[in-house]
Design an enzyme around this catalytic site. Sequence first.
Site, PDB file in Angstrom:
ATOM      1  N   LYS A 112       0.545  -1.530  -0.043  1.00 38.37           N
ATOM      2  CA  LYS A 112       0.060  -0.187   0.177  1.00 38.37           C
ATOM      3  C   LYS A 112       0.749   1.229   0.126  1.00 38.37           C
ATOM      4  CE  LYS A 112      -3.626  -1.856   1.642  1.00 38.37           C
ATOM      5  NZ  LYS A 112      -4.806  -1.909   3.173  1.00 38.37           N
ATOM      6  N   LYS A 197      -9.759 -13.175  -3.842  1.00 38.30           N
ATOM      7  CA  LYS A 197     -10.424 -13.604  -3.008  1.00 38.30           C
ATOM      8  C   LYS A 197     -12.045 -12.660  -3.395  1.00 38.30           C
ATOM      9  CE  LYS A 197      -9.212 -14.255   0.845  1.00 38.30           C
ATOM     10  NZ  LYS A 197      -8.219 -13.792   2.355  1.00 38.30           N
ATOM     11  N   LYS A 200     -14.210  -8.176   1.274  1.00 39.17           N
ATOM     12  CA  LYS A 200     -14.919  -6.533   1.062  1.00 39.17           C
ATOM     13  C   LYS A 200     -14.798  -5.363   0.335  1.00 39.17           C
ATOM     14  CE  LYS A 200     -14.082  -6.321   5.260  1.00 39.17           C
ATOM     15  NZ  LYS A 200     -13.707  -7.596   5.926  1.00 39.17           N
TER      16      LYS A 200
END
Length: 346
Positions: A112, A197, A200
Amino acid sequence: MTRVFSGVKPTGHLTLGNYLGAMRRWAAVDQHEADALFCVVDLHALTVDHDPARVRRLSRQSATLLLAAGLDPELCTVFVQSHVDEHARLSYVLECVATDGEMRRMIQYKEKAAREQRRGGSVRLSLLTYPVLMAADILAYGAGEVPVGDDQRQHVELARDLAVRFNQRYGHTFVVPRATRPGVAARVMNLQEPASKMGKSDDVGPGIVYLLDEPDVVRKKVMRAVTDSGREVVYDREGRPGLANLLEILAACTGGEPEVLSGAYASYGDLKKDTAEAVVEVLRPLQERHKELCADPGYVEGVLREGAARARGMARPRVDAAYRAIGLLPAVAQEETAGAGAVVAV
Protein backbone atom coordinates in the site's frame (compact mmCIF):
# COMPACT_ATOMS: atom_id res chain seq x y z
CA MET A 1 -10.31 -24.94 26.85
CA THR A 2 -8.06 -23.34 24.28
CA ARG A 3 -8.71 -19.62 23.95
CA VAL A 4 -9.25 -18.42 20.37
CA PHE A 5 -9.45 -14.84 19.09
CA SER A 6 -10.94 -13.91 15.70
CA GLY A 7 -12.03 -10.58 14.29
CA VAL A 8 -13.76 -8.85 11.39
CA LYS A 9 -12.79 -5.42 10.15
CA PRO A 10 -15.68 -3.04 9.34
CA THR A 11 -14.20 -1.62 6.15
CA GLY A 12 -16.91 -3.01 3.90
CA HIS A 13 -20.06 -5.08 3.89
CA LEU A 14 -19.53 -8.71 4.88
CA THR A 15 -19.64 -11.15 1.99
CA LEU A 16 -20.49 -14.73 1.13
CA GLY A 17 -16.75 -15.36 1.33
CA ASN A 18 -16.64 -14.13 4.93
CA TYR A 19 -19.55 -16.39 5.84
CA LEU A 20 -18.56 -19.62 4.09
CA GLY A 21 -14.87 -19.10 4.77
CA ALA A 22 -15.01 -18.22 8.49
CA MET A 23 -18.23 -17.11 10.18
CA ARG A 24 -20.12 -20.34 9.62
CA ARG A 25 -17.33 -22.34 11.24
CA TRP A 26 -17.14 -19.90 14.16
CA ALA A 27 -20.80 -20.58 14.90
CA ALA A 28 -20.80 -24.32 14.22
CA VAL A 29 -17.46 -25.30 15.75
CA ASP A 30 -15.27 -22.70 17.44
CA GLN A 31 -17.74 -21.30 19.95
CA HIS A 32 -18.48 -24.84 21.14
CA GLU A 33 -14.94 -26.20 21.27
CA ALA A 34 -12.93 -23.20 22.52
CA ASP A 35 -13.08 -20.23 24.84
CA ALA A 36 -13.73 -18.02 21.85
CA LEU A 37 -13.71 -14.25 21.44
CA PHE A 38 -15.13 -12.65 18.30
CA CYS A 39 -14.37 -8.98 17.84
CA VAL A 40 -15.35 -6.21 15.43
CA VAL A 41 -11.89 -4.66 15.07
CA ASP A 42 -13.03 -1.11 14.35
CA LEU A 43 -9.70 0.53 15.28
CA HIS A 44 -8.14 -1.22 12.29
CA ALA A 45 -10.64 0.50 10.01
CA LEU A 46 -9.02 3.86 10.79
CA THR A 47 -5.73 3.09 9.05
CA VAL A 48 -7.07 4.35 5.71
CA ASP A 49 -9.26 7.23 4.60
CA HIS A 50 -12.76 6.59 5.90
CA ASP A 51 -16.15 8.13 6.59
CA PRO A 52 -16.68 8.11 10.40
CA ALA A 53 -20.43 7.58 10.08
CA ARG A 54 -19.86 4.64 7.74
CA VAL A 55 -17.40 2.98 10.11
CA ARG A 56 -19.96 3.25 12.93
CA ARG A 57 -22.70 1.88 10.70
CA LEU A 58 -20.62 -1.02 9.42
CA SER A 59 -19.39 -1.83 12.94
CA ARG A 60 -22.95 -2.25 14.16
CA GLN A 61 -23.92 -4.18 11.04
CA SER A 62 -20.93 -6.52 11.40
CA ALA A 63 -21.75 -7.25 15.03
CA THR A 64 -25.38 -7.89 14.15
CA LEU A 65 -24.40 -10.24 11.32
CA LEU A 66 -22.09 -12.19 13.62
CA LEU A 67 -25.04 -12.82 15.90
CA ALA A 68 -27.32 -13.56 12.94
CA ALA A 69 -24.80 -16.13 11.73
CA GLY A 70 -25.30 -18.07 14.94
CA LEU A 71 -22.79 -16.77 17.47
CA ASP A 72 -24.34 -17.25 20.91
CA PRO A 73 -23.28 -14.76 23.62
CA GLU A 74 -23.91 -17.50 26.17
CA LEU A 75 -21.17 -19.58 24.52
CA CYS A 76 -18.69 -16.96 23.32
CA THR A 77 -17.70 -13.33 23.77
CA VAL A 78 -18.81 -10.88 21.07
CA PHE A 79 -17.61 -7.28 21.39
CA VAL A 80 -16.25 -4.20 19.64
CA GLN A 81 -12.53 -3.56 19.87
CA SER A 82 -12.70 0.15 20.74
CA HIS A 83 -15.00 -0.63 23.68
CA VAL A 84 -12.09 -2.33 25.45
CA ASP A 85 -9.29 0.15 26.22
CA GLU A 86 -6.77 -2.62 26.84
CA HIS A 87 -6.24 -3.06 23.10
CA ALA A 88 -4.86 0.45 22.67
CA ARG A 89 -3.04 0.36 26.03
CA LEU A 90 -1.15 -2.77 25.15
CA SER A 91 -0.51 -1.70 21.57
CA TYR A 92 1.72 1.19 22.66
CA VAL A 93 3.70 -1.01 25.06
CA LEU A 94 4.29 -3.51 22.25
CA GLU A 95 5.36 -0.70 19.92
CA CYS A 96 8.15 -0.12 22.44
CA VAL A 97 9.25 -3.72 21.86
CA ALA A 98 8.80 -3.89 18.08
CA THR A 99 11.32 -2.48 15.61
CA ASP A 100 10.96 -0.18 12.63
CA GLY A 101 12.44 -2.84 10.35
CA GLU A 102 9.83 -5.40 11.39
CA MET A 103 7.02 -3.02 10.60
CA ARG A 104 8.37 -2.01 7.21
CA ARG A 105 8.72 -5.64 6.16
CA MET A 106 5.00 -6.31 6.60
CA ILE A 107 3.56 -7.13 3.20
CA GLN A 108 0.39 -5.04 3.35
CA TYR A 109 2.31 -1.93 4.38
CA LYS A 110 4.90 -2.41 1.65
CA GLU A 111 2.27 -2.86 -1.05
CA LYS A 112 0.00 0.00 0.00
CA ALA A 113 2.85 2.41 0.72
CA ALA A 114 4.38 1.74 -2.70
CA ARG A 115 1.03 2.24 -4.40
CA GLU A 116 0.47 5.58 -2.65
CA GLN A 117 4.01 6.69 -3.38
CA ARG A 118 3.45 6.12 -7.10
CA ARG A 119 0.41 8.37 -6.82
CA GLY A 120 2.47 11.05 -5.13
CA GLY A 121 0.86 10.49 -1.74
CA SER A 122 1.65 8.84 1.56
CA VAL A 123 -0.06 6.36 3.87
CA ARG A 124 -1.07 6.96 7.47
CA LEU A 125 1.39 6.10 10.23
CA SER A 126 -1.23 3.76 11.70
CA LEU A 127 -0.94 1.56 8.60
CA LEU A 128 2.70 0.99 9.54
CA THR A 129 1.97 0.21 13.18
CA TYR A 130 -1.37 -1.60 12.99
CA PRO A 131 0.24 -5.08 12.99
CA VAL A 132 1.34 -4.27 16.55
CA LEU A 133 -2.28 -3.47 17.43
CA MET A 134 -3.23 -6.80 15.88
CA ALA A 135 -0.63 -8.48 18.09
CA ALA A 136 -2.13 -6.68 21.09
CA ASP A 137 -5.58 -8.00 20.13
CA ILE A 138 -4.22 -11.52 20.46
CA LEU A 139 -1.77 -11.21 23.36
CA ALA A 140 -4.12 -9.30 25.65
CA TYR A 141 -6.33 -12.37 25.99
CA GLY A 142 -3.71 -15.08 26.24
CA ALA A 143 -5.06 -16.66 23.08
CA GLY A 144 -3.21 -19.88 22.37
CA GLU A 145 -4.50 -20.30 18.83
CA VAL A 146 -5.26 -17.86 16.05
CA PRO A 147 -7.00 -19.47 13.06
CA VAL A 148 -5.84 -17.53 9.98
CA GLY A 149 -5.36 -17.98 6.29
CA ASP A 150 -1.95 -17.79 4.65
CA ASP A 151 -2.34 -14.06 4.00
CA GLN A 152 -2.47 -13.33 7.75
CA ARG A 153 0.19 -15.72 9.04
CA GLN A 154 2.84 -12.98 8.95
CA HIS A 155 0.86 -11.01 11.53
CA VAL A 156 0.63 -13.97 13.89
CA GLU A 157 4.36 -14.54 13.52
CA LEU A 158 4.91 -10.93 14.59
CA ALA A 159 2.70 -11.50 17.65
CA ARG A 160 4.78 -14.55 18.51
CA ASP A 161 8.05 -12.64 18.11
CA LEU A 162 6.85 -9.76 20.28
CA ALA A 163 5.57 -12.11 22.98
CA VAL A 164 8.86 -14.03 23.13
CA ARG A 165 10.94 -10.83 23.13
CA PHE A 166 8.84 -9.22 25.87
CA ASN A 167 8.95 -12.35 28.01
CA GLN A 168 12.73 -12.61 27.67
CA ARG A 169 13.40 -8.96 28.46
CA TYR A 170 10.85 -8.22 31.15
CA GLY A 171 9.68 -11.54 32.58
CA HIS A 172 7.09 -14.06 31.47
CA THR A 173 3.87 -12.16 30.76
CA PHE A 174 2.34 -13.40 27.52
CA VAL A 175 1.20 -16.69 26.09
CA VAL A 176 3.04 -17.28 22.82
CA PRO A 177 0.24 -17.93 20.29
CA ARG A 178 0.42 -20.16 17.28
CA ALA A 179 -1.22 -19.74 13.92
CA THR A 180 -3.53 -22.58 13.05
CA ARG A 181 -5.04 -23.32 9.69
CA PRO A 182 -8.83 -23.12 9.92
CA GLY A 183 -10.74 -26.34 9.40
CA VAL A 184 -11.80 -27.11 5.87
CA ALA A 185 -13.76 -24.11 4.68
CA ALA A 186 -14.85 -22.73 1.37
CA ARG A 187 -12.43 -20.61 -0.61
CA VAL A 188 -14.80 -18.21 -2.29
CA MET A 189 -13.43 -16.20 -5.19
CA ASN A 190 -14.76 -13.11 -6.93
CA LEU A 191 -17.43 -14.10 -9.46
CA GLN A 192 -16.00 -11.71 -12.06
CA GLU A 193 -12.31 -12.20 -11.19
CA PRO A 194 -11.95 -15.83 -10.08
CA ALA A 195 -8.23 -15.38 -9.44
CA SER A 196 -9.04 -12.96 -6.59
CA LYS A 197 -10.73 -13.60 -3.25
CA MET A 198 -14.29 -12.39 -2.73
CA GLY A 199 -13.34 -9.69 -0.26
CA LYS A 200 -15.08 -6.70 1.23
CA SER A 201 -15.13 -3.69 -1.05
CA ASP A 202 -16.14 -0.07 -0.79
CA ASP A 203 -17.90 -0.44 -4.11
CA VAL A 204 -20.87 -2.59 -4.98
CA GLY A 205 -19.11 -5.04 -7.27
CA PRO A 206 -20.95 -7.48 -9.56
CA GLY A 207 -18.52 -10.22 -8.54
CA ILE A 208 -19.18 -9.92 -4.80
CA VAL A 209 -22.21 -11.45 -3.08
CA TYR A 210 -22.92 -9.52 0.11
CA LEU A 211 -24.67 -11.21 3.01
CA LEU A 212 -27.56 -8.77 2.85
CA ASP A 213 -28.07 -8.86 -0.91
CA GLU A 214 -31.68 -9.48 -1.89
CA PRO A 215 -32.36 -12.93 -3.44
CA ASP A 216 -32.87 -11.51 -6.92
CA VAL A 217 -29.57 -9.61 -6.66
CA VAL A 218 -27.81 -12.81 -5.63
CA ARG A 219 -29.31 -14.69 -8.56
CA LYS A 220 -28.30 -11.98 -11.01
CA LYS A 221 -24.69 -11.91 -9.78
CA VAL A 222 -24.30 -15.68 -9.89
CA MET A 223 -25.93 -15.98 -13.32
CA ARG A 224 -23.48 -13.39 -14.65
CA ALA A 225 -20.44 -15.11 -13.13
CA VAL A 226 -17.41 -15.51 -15.39
CA THR A 227 -16.88 -19.06 -16.59
CA ASP A 228 -14.26 -20.43 -18.95
CA SER A 229 -13.86 -21.52 -22.53
CA GLY A 230 -15.19 -24.95 -23.38
CA ARG A 231 -18.57 -26.55 -22.85
CA GLU A 232 -17.91 -29.50 -20.58
CA VAL A 233 -18.55 -28.96 -16.87
CA VAL A 234 -15.38 -30.21 -15.13
CA TYR A 235 -13.67 -29.28 -11.88
CA ASP A 236 -10.22 -27.85 -12.64
CA ARG A 237 -9.10 -25.17 -10.20
CA GLU A 238 -5.99 -24.20 -12.19
CA GLY A 239 -7.22 -24.58 -15.74
CA ARG A 240 -10.82 -23.39 -15.34
CA PRO A 241 -10.98 -21.20 -12.23
CA GLY A 242 -14.33 -19.58 -12.98
CA LEU A 243 -16.13 -22.88 -13.28
CA ALA A 244 -14.27 -24.30 -10.28
CA ASN A 245 -15.38 -21.32 -8.18
CA LEU A 246 -19.05 -21.99 -8.93
CA LEU A 247 -18.65 -25.68 -8.12
CA GLU A 248 -16.89 -24.88 -4.85
CA ILE A 249 -19.61 -22.42 -3.83
CA LEU A 250 -22.31 -24.96 -4.64
CA ALA A 251 -20.43 -27.63 -2.70
CA ALA A 252 -20.01 -25.36 0.32
CA CYS A 253 -23.72 -24.51 0.32
CA THR A 254 -24.98 -28.08 -0.15
CA GLY A 255 -22.36 -30.19 1.58
CA GLY A 256 -21.26 -31.86 -1.65
CA GLU A 257 -17.91 -32.31 -3.35
CA PRO A 258 -16.95 -30.14 -6.35
CA GLU A 259 -15.58 -33.08 -8.32
CA VAL A 260 -18.75 -35.10 -7.83
CA LEU A 261 -21.07 -32.17 -8.52
CA SER A 262 -19.34 -31.42 -11.81
CA GLY A 263 -20.56 -34.72 -13.21
CA ALA A 264 -24.19 -33.80 -12.59
CA TYR A 265 -24.30 -30.90 -15.06
CA ALA A 266 -24.33 -30.79 -18.82
CA SER A 267 -24.36 -26.99 -19.12
CA TYR A 268 -23.03 -23.91 -17.39
CA GLY A 269 -26.53 -22.45 -17.22
CA ASP A 270 -27.95 -25.26 -15.10
CA LEU A 271 -24.94 -25.10 -12.77
CA LYS A 272 -25.38 -21.36 -12.32
CA LYS A 273 -29.09 -21.69 -11.59
CA ASP A 274 -28.54 -24.34 -8.92
CA THR A 275 -25.64 -22.41 -7.41
CA ALA A 276 -27.70 -19.24 -7.23
CA GLU A 277 -30.58 -21.00 -5.49
CA ALA A 278 -28.20 -22.73 -3.07
CA VAL A 279 -26.67 -19.39 -2.09
CA VAL A 280 -30.11 -17.82 -1.64
CA GLU A 281 -31.15 -20.66 0.68
CA VAL A 282 -27.93 -20.51 2.71
CA LEU A 283 -28.37 -16.78 3.25
CA ARG A 284 -32.10 -16.89 3.94
CA PRO A 285 -32.00 -17.79 7.68
CA LEU A 286 -29.13 -15.39 8.29
CA GLN A 287 -31.01 -12.53 6.65
CA GLU A 288 -34.20 -13.34 8.54
CA ARG A 289 -32.35 -13.38 11.86
CA HIS A 290 -30.58 -10.14 10.93
CA LYS A 291 -33.95 -8.51 10.33
CA GLU A 292 -35.16 -9.66 13.75
CA LEU A 293 -32.06 -8.32 15.47
CA CYS A 294 -32.34 -4.96 13.71
CA ALA A 295 -35.86 -4.67 15.10
CA ASP A 296 -34.44 -5.11 18.63
CA PRO A 297 -31.35 -2.85 18.76
CA GLY A 298 -31.39 -2.92 22.55
CA TYR A 299 -30.56 -6.62 22.49
CA VAL A 300 -27.51 -6.11 20.25
CA GLU A 301 -26.32 -3.20 22.36
CA GLY A 302 -26.69 -5.34 25.47
CA VAL A 303 -24.68 -8.17 23.93
CA LEU A 304 -21.89 -5.78 22.97
CA ARG A 305 -21.91 -4.10 26.38
CA GLU A 306 -21.73 -7.41 28.24
CA GLY A 307 -19.18 -8.77 25.78
CA ALA A 308 -16.93 -5.75 26.29
CA ALA A 309 -17.18 -6.11 30.08
CA ARG A 310 -16.27 -9.78 29.84
CA ALA A 311 -13.39 -9.10 27.45
CA ARG A 312 -12.13 -6.28 29.69
CA GLY A 313 -12.10 -8.64 32.64
CA MET A 314 -9.98 -11.11 30.67
CA ALA A 315 -7.55 -8.56 29.26
CA ARG A 316 -6.96 -6.07 32.05
CA PRO A 317 -4.94 -8.28 34.45
CA ARG A 318 -2.50 -9.26 31.69
CA VAL A 319 -2.15 -5.72 30.35
CA ASP A 320 -1.64 -4.36 33.88
CA ALA A 321 1.04 -7.02 34.37
CA ALA A 322 2.73 -5.91 31.13
CA TYR A 323 2.73 -2.30 32.34
CA ARG A 324 4.39 -3.31 35.59
CA ALA A 325 6.88 -5.59 33.86
CA ILE A 326 8.08 -2.96 31.39
CA GLY A 327 8.67 -0.44 34.18
CA LEU A 328 5.59 1.76 34.40
CA LEU A 329 4.59 3.02 37.83
CA PRO A 330 1.27 1.53 38.95
CA ALA A 331 -1.59 4.01 39.14
CA VAL A 332 -2.51 5.17 42.64
CA ALA A 333 -5.95 3.91 43.52
CA GLN A 334 -8.14 6.24 45.54
CA GLU A 335 -11.09 5.56 47.74
CA GLU A 336 -13.09 7.54 50.26
CA THR A 337 -12.61 6.59 53.88
CA ALA A 338 -15.76 5.69 55.72
CA GLY A 339 -17.45 8.65 57.34
CA ALA A 340 -14.73 11.26 56.92
CA GLY A 341 -14.95 11.64 53.16
CA ALA A 342 -11.18 12.04 52.95
CA VAL A 343 -9.30 10.51 50.04
CA VAL A 344 -6.40 8.20 50.84
CA ALA A 345 -3.88 6.43 48.62
CA VAL A 346 -3.79 2.65 48.78
